[in-house]
Scaffold this motif. Structure first.
Motif, short mmCIF file in Angstrom:
data_model
loop_
_atom_site.label_atom_id
_atom_site.label_comp_id
_atom_site.label_asym_id
_atom_site.label_seq_id
_atom_site.Cartn_x
_atom_site.Cartn_y
_atom_site.Cartn_z
N ALA A 24 -11.91 31.58 -82.21
CA ALA A 24 -11.86 31.38 -80.71
C ALA A 24 -11.79 30.38 -81.69
N ASN A 25 -12.64 29.20 -81.87
CA ASN A 25 -12.52 27.88 -82.61
C ASN A 25 -11.34 27.53 -82.98
N ASP A 26 -10.89 28.50 -83.98
CA ASP A 26 -9.07 28.17 -84.57
C ASP A 26 -8.25 28.33 -82.77
N GLY A 27 -8.21 29.70 -82.29
CA GLY A 27 -7.22 29.84 -81.39
C GLY A 27 -7.40 28.49 -80.16
N ILE A 28 -8.30 27.78 -79.54
CA ILE A 28 -8.29 26.85 -79.64
C ILE A 28 -7.83 25.62 -79.79
N ILE A 29 -8.61 25.06 -80.59
CA ILE A 29 -8.16 24.00 -81.61
C ILE A 29 -6.26 23.95 -81.16
N SER A 62 -2.19 36.02 -87.78
CA SER A 62 -2.44 35.02 -89.39
C SER A 62 -4.22 34.61 -89.32
N MET A 63 -4.34 34.74 -88.57
CA MET A 63 -5.91 35.34 -88.33
C MET A 63 -6.48 36.40 -88.85
N ALA A 64 -5.46 37.65 -88.72
CA ALA A 64 -6.01 38.78 -88.76
C ALA A 64 -5.98 39.88 -90.19
N ALA A 151 -11.90 41.26 -84.89
CA ALA A 151 -13.09 40.11 -84.26
C ALA A 151 -12.19 38.78 -84.56
N SER A 152 -11.50 38.14 -85.83
CA SER A 152 -10.77 37.25 -85.82
C SER A 152 -9.44 36.99 -84.69
N ALA A 153 -8.81 38.25 -85.18
CA ALA A 153 -7.43 37.87 -83.81
C ALA A 153 -8.19 38.06 -82.42
N CYS A 154 -8.74 39.05 -81.92
CA CYS A 154 -9.03 38.83 -80.59
C CYS A 154 -9.94 37.53 -80.58
N SER A 155 -10.40 37.08 -80.72
CA SER A 155 -10.95 35.72 -80.26
C SER A 155 -10.19 34.69 -80.62
N PHE A 156 -9.38 34.87 -81.38
CA PHE A 156 -7.98 33.71 -81.67
C PHE A 156 -7.96 34.15 -80.45
N ALA A 157 -6.76 34.89 -79.93
CA ALA A 157 -6.21 34.98 -78.95
C ALA A 157 -7.21 34.69 -77.48
N VAL A 158 -8.45 34.99 -77.32
CA VAL A 158 -8.91 34.47 -76.30
C VAL A 158 -8.78 33.07 -76.59
#
Length: 231
Positions: A24-29, A62-64, A151-158
Motif C-alpha cells: 500500500a505504501n509503495d502503491g501510493i508513493i 512487480s510487487m507480487a 497481499a503485496s499485489a492487492c495492497s499496492f493496487a488499492v
C-alpha cells in the motif's frame, strides 16, 4: 471442564502485515510520484491518467513477483536447513540431544533440567524442537510466498488507486496540489494504522511514512518539471 486459553499475539500478523503495508505504501508513493512527475512535465490530463494506470498495473505485478521470489528464497533456505537437521538427527541422535541441551543451558536452565527438557521435547517432536530452538524457524514466522505476493499485489493496487482516482477527478489546473495533499494524508493514515496494528507508536509511524512519501513525490515532480522545461 478446563477452559482453553488461546492468546493472540501481534507476531502472528507479521507475514501478511509487512507485505500489505509495503504494498500500500509503495502503491501510493510510486503512483502519486509518477502522476506528479508527468503532470509537472506539462503533459495532458489524458497522458497523466495513462501513465498512472500503467504504473498501477506494472507496480502491482512487480510487487507480487518480487515478494514471491524473495519470500520463496527464504522458504527454500528454511527447507534446506530443515532437511539438513533431519539428516543430522538420523546420523547423530546423541549429539543432537547434547546440542539442544546446551542451548537450554545457555538460556538459563540447570544442566540436569536442560537434559531432561531436551529429551522430552525430542521424544515428542525432535525436528520441531531443533527447528524452533536451534534454527529459529516457527510456524508463526515461517515464509509464505503466495500469501506475501497476494497481499503485496492487492495492497499496492488499492494504494495506487487513490492518487489515480484523485487525478481523474481533479481539474487539470489543481491536479498537482490535490494529488500531493490527498496522497500525504493517506500515507499518514496508513503509517498510523500500521503502527497501531503492530503495536508501535502511532505518531512516529505516521511521520516516518509521510516524510519519505513527501521526499519521493517532491523529487519526482522536480525531475518532471526539469525535463518538461528542457523539452
Amino acid at each position: 471442564m478446563p477452559i482453553r486459553h488461546r492468546e493472540r499475539h501481534r507476531t502472528e500478523r507479521i507475514g501478511w502485515l509487512r507485505a500489505a503495508v509495503l504494498g500500500a505504501n509503495d502503491g501510493i508513493i510510486s503512483t502519486a510520484s509518477l502522476v506528479l512527475g508527468v503532470a509537472a512535465a506539462h503533459a495532458t490530463h489524458g497522458h497523466v491518467l495513462v501513465a498512472g494506470v500503467a504504473g498501477l498495473v506494472a507496480g502491482a505485478m512487480s510487487m507480487a513477483a518480487g515478494e514471491y521470489v524473495s519470500v520463496h528464497s527464504q522458504a527454500d533456505t528454511e527447507q534446506a536447513e530443515l532437511e539438513r537437521e533431519r539428516t543430522e538427527l538420523k546420523e547423530d541422535d546423541k549429539g543432537e540431544h547434547e546440542e539442544l541441551m546446551k542451548i537450554y543451558v545457555g538460556r538459563g536452565l540447570d544442566p540436569a533440567l536442560a537434559k531432561q527438557v531436551a529429551a522430552q521435547l525430542m521424544a515428542h517432536d525432535a525436528l520441531g524442537a531443533h527447528a524452533r530452538d536451534e534454527l529459529g524457524i516457527s510456524e508463526t514466522l515461517s515464509a509464505r510466498p503466495i500469501q506475501a505476493a497476494w497481499a503485496s499485489a492487492c495492497s499496492f493496487a488499492v494504494g495506487a488507486a487513490m492518487p489515480l482516482l484523485v487525478a481523474a477527478l481533479a481539474p487539470e489546473a489543481r491536479l498537482i496540489p490535490l494529488v500531493s495533499g490527498t496522497s500525504l494524508a493517506c500515507l499518514a493514515l496508513l503509517g498510523g494504522v500500521a503502527a497501531r496494528v503492530g503495536g508501535a507508536p502511532v505518531t512516529v509511524g505516521a511521520m516516518r511514512v509521510t516524510f519519505w512519501g513527501a521526499l519521493a513525490m517532491g523529487l519526482t515532480a522536480g525531475v518532471g518539471a526539469l525535463f518538461g522545461t528542457v523539452a
